[in-house]
Design an enzyme around this catalytic site. Structure first.
Site, PDB file in Angstrom:
ATOM      1  N   GLU A 265       8.295 -13.898  -1.502  1.00 24.01           N
ATOM      2  CA  GLU A 265       6.906 -13.678  -1.918  1.00 24.01           C
ATOM      3  C   GLU A 265       6.780 -13.777  -3.442  1.00 24.01           C
ATOM      4  OE1 GLU A 265       3.785 -10.164  -1.300  1.00 24.01           O
ATOM      5  OE2 GLU A 265       4.558 -10.909   0.604  1.00 24.01           O
TER       6      GLU A 265
ATOM      7  N   HIS B 274      -3.501   3.304  -0.607  1.00 22.71           N
ATOM      8  CA  HIS B 274      -2.304   3.974  -1.119  1.00 22.71           C
ATOM      9  C   HIS B 274      -1.878   3.515  -2.510  1.00 22.71           C
ATOM     10  CE1 HIS B 274      -0.648   0.133   0.188  1.00 22.71           C
ATOM     11  NE2 HIS B 274       0.377   0.390  -0.594  1.00 22.71           N
TER      12      HIS B 274
END
Length: 368
Positions: free
Chosen positions: A117, A207
């Site tokens: 990624e 979060h």
């Protein structure tokens, strides 16, 4: 050929699990799995679901650590680990503190770094913080860049990375999602009553460090307003264990009938819950990638996103973090059936479930 996979958080574990399983099939590679303990209560269940055993648990986290303290401990412990294991390649994923430190320590030791990624960018070093800093640093010292999308590939090219060192893979999170979707043994009724599941569900997750404080309070206010505006909709929020999230969420949202706060659930259960939901409100990067594969429209509660592909394709709407904007954009999706249906029919721009296979084939060809 010895390969070390180093990770510390739940998203890293989810996205590296299919890569680990792919490499484990090849006898050419000896794998060593290192867990830093960044999300110590949330990662081990993930690994059990994917039937992956860790070799080393560094247990780097302690109560009320500052970011600088976390980084310091990780540099020391990961340094000791790599000195002992002496891998040929270290795999890291994404933009966590674990990934940045592991890549840096590997670089110091002359060990090749593989970054899954790679190439995500907001081009604002403070947003998200410290993730943008982490991924920029990792890209400077990576040998094998696995870019999930064409945008990420181009970001790396624009920063001077040779195309010979970049592989366009798709996102490994989609591989994990495909694997999890095949598991039918998980039952949502074990943690949610039937009368909750029978109504329209808006799934919420929040979060990220960048949303701590006032932004998080604004998000909670938006959820409260939406619950009052749509009493026949259930808003389900698996609350992260981080006290910067857990404490204010329970203080602001606990006494609302159609806001259901639950403990974090395992990944396979969470995939089932995403699939059951009508739409998703989130600040999670992984969910931005996964939701389109389940045909679920998404509202991103952040000021910007490094996963612009979803916004451009139309699978997601960038809602920001103001109470007013979140309420307005959620209301639109709940009331505008045409827009909702249009978003559910768009192909996922983030991957096709074959990323891990591409990573394995590319690295094997480079190391022969």
């Amino acid at each position: 050929m010895r390969i070390s996979f180093v990770f510390g958080t739940r998203p890293e574990a989810i996205k590296l699990a299919p890569v680990i399983k792919e490499f484990a099939r090849n006898n050419l590679f000896e794998l060593n799995i290192c867990f830093t303990g960044q999300h110590k209560d949330m990662v081990i269940p993930i690994l059990k679901l994917f039937n992956i055993n860790i070799h080393v648990n560094l247990e780097t986290m302690s109560k009320d650590q500052q970011l600088s303290e976390v980084v310091g401990v990780m540099f020391t412990e990961i340094g000791k680990y790599l000195s002992k294991i002496k891998p040929d390649v270290v795999f890291v994923q994404g933009d966590t503190t674990t990934a940045m430190v592991a890549a840096t320590v590997a670089f110091f030791a002359g060990i090749k770094v593989a970054h899954v990624e790679a190439g995500l960018r907001t081009n604002d070093i403070y947003s998200p913080f410290p993730e943008e800093f982490n991924r920029v640093v990792i890209s400077k010292i990576t040998n094998f860049h696995f870019a999930a999308t064409k945008n990420a590939f181009n970001n790396l090219l624009n920063e001077g990375v040779s195309s010979e060192h970049i592989c366009l893979t798709g996102n490994t999170g989609i591989d994990a999602l495909v694997f999890a979707s095949k598991n039918k043994s998980h039952n949502l009724l074990k943690f949610l009553p039937e009368h909750v599941l029978d109504k329209k569900i808006v799934l919420i997750t929040c979060h990220r460090r960048e949303n701590f404080g006032l932004k998080f309070k604004n998000i909670c206010k938006a959820v409260k307003e939406l619950s009052e505006k749509f009493p026949d909709v259930n808003f389900i929020y698996p609350v992260h264990l981080n006290p910067n999230v857990n404490s204010p969420a329970r203080k602001l949202l606990s006494d609302i009938d159609n806001v259901i706060l639950i403990e974090p659930i395992d990944y396979f259960d969470f995939v089932q819950l995403m699939n059951k939901s009508y739409l998703i409100i989130t600040d999670s990067g992984g969910i931005q990638e996964e939701a389109p594969s389940l045909n679920k429209p998404l509202l991103i509660i952040r000021e910007n996103t490094e996963r612009q592909e979803g916004v451009t394709a139309g699978t997601a709407i960038l809602a920001g973090t103001s109470t007013r904007k979140i309420v307005e954009r959620t209301t639109t999706l709940l009331e505008n059936k045409d827009l909702y249906l249009k978003m559910t029919k768009i192909k996922n721009p983030f991957g096709d479930g074959m990323a891990s296979k591409r990573i394995h084939e590319y690295l094997e060809s480079k190391l022969k």
